[in-house]
Design a protein around this motif. Structure first.
Motif, short mmCIF file in Angstrom:
data_model
loop_
_atom_site.label_atom_id
_atom_site.label_comp_id
_atom_site.label_asym_id
_atom_site.label_seq_id
_atom_site.Cartn_x
_atom_site.Cartn_y
_atom_site.Cartn_z
N UNK A 229 0.52 -0.65 -0.30
CA UNK A 229 0.03 0.07 0.09
C UNK A 229 0.65 1.43 -0.03
N UNK A 230 2.21 0.86 0.91
CA UNK A 230 3.11 2.16 0.98
C UNK A 230 4.71 1.94 0.10
N UNK A 231 4.35 1.67 -1.08
CA UNK A 231 6.10 1.00 -1.40
C UNK A 231 6.67 2.27 -0.87
N UNK A 232 6.63 3.81 -1.22
CA UNK A 232 7.69 4.10 -1.11
C UNK A 232 8.24 4.54 0.79
N UNK A 233 7.18 4.29 1.71
CA UNK A 233 7.57 4.20 3.15
C UNK A 233 8.02 2.68 3.71
N UNK A 234 7.79 1.60 2.52
CA UNK A 234 7.98 0.37 2.96
C UNK A 234 8.82 0.60 3.43
N UNK A 235 9.93 -0.44 5.09
CA UNK A 235 10.56 -0.85 5.90
C UNK A 235 11.24 -1.79 5.16
N UNK A 236 12.74 -2.62 4.60
CA UNK A 236 12.81 -3.33 4.20
C UNK A 236 13.01 -4.09 5.26
#
Length: 126
Positions: A117-124
């Motif tokens: 839903x939020x790829x730009x905020x995803x935490x690896x």
């Protein structure tokens, strides 16, 4: 001296303006909440989740998190950060290895959902 300060000030001001142009769009997008028709219930669930987490009532906080991500998974990326923090606290407080493993699996599922839903905020890696 003022001959030096005025051009330096203008240079710094122009430099700051050019630095914020690209990040402003990302910041504005990050501040947008995608409320549903049930905005009041969503706001209540967020407040409850955060208050319960502060009171170290992680299982109850997790219920609110799960409701939010089930009912409106695209609400806001910060919901996922809160949920990941709740899972982290539960893992840290866990004595049973099997339960710790289950919580870790759930935490990874939250990361994947956030990435969806939020790829730009995803935490690896947390």
């Amino acid at each position: 001296m003022s001959k030096f300060i005025i051009p330096l000030g203008l240079f710094l001001m122009l430099g700051c303006l050019s630095c914020t142009d690209g990040s402003q769009e990302i910041q504005e997008k990050a501040e947008i909440w995608q409320w549903s028709d049930n905005k009041l219930k969503e706001q209540e669930a967020i407040v409850l989740m955060q208050d319960l987490a502060r009171a170290q009532q992680y299982e109850a906080a997790l219920e609110q998190f799960e409701w939010l991500t089930t009912y409106n998974p695209g609400l806001h990326h910060s919901i996922y950060l809160d949920g990941l923090g709740i899972y982290e606290q539960m893992i840290n407080n866990c004595d049973d290895t099997e339960d710790m493993l289950k919580l870790s699996v759930q935490q990874e599922k939250v990361k994947q959902l956030m990435k969806t839903y939020f790829p730009e905020h995803a935490i690896q890696k947390l």
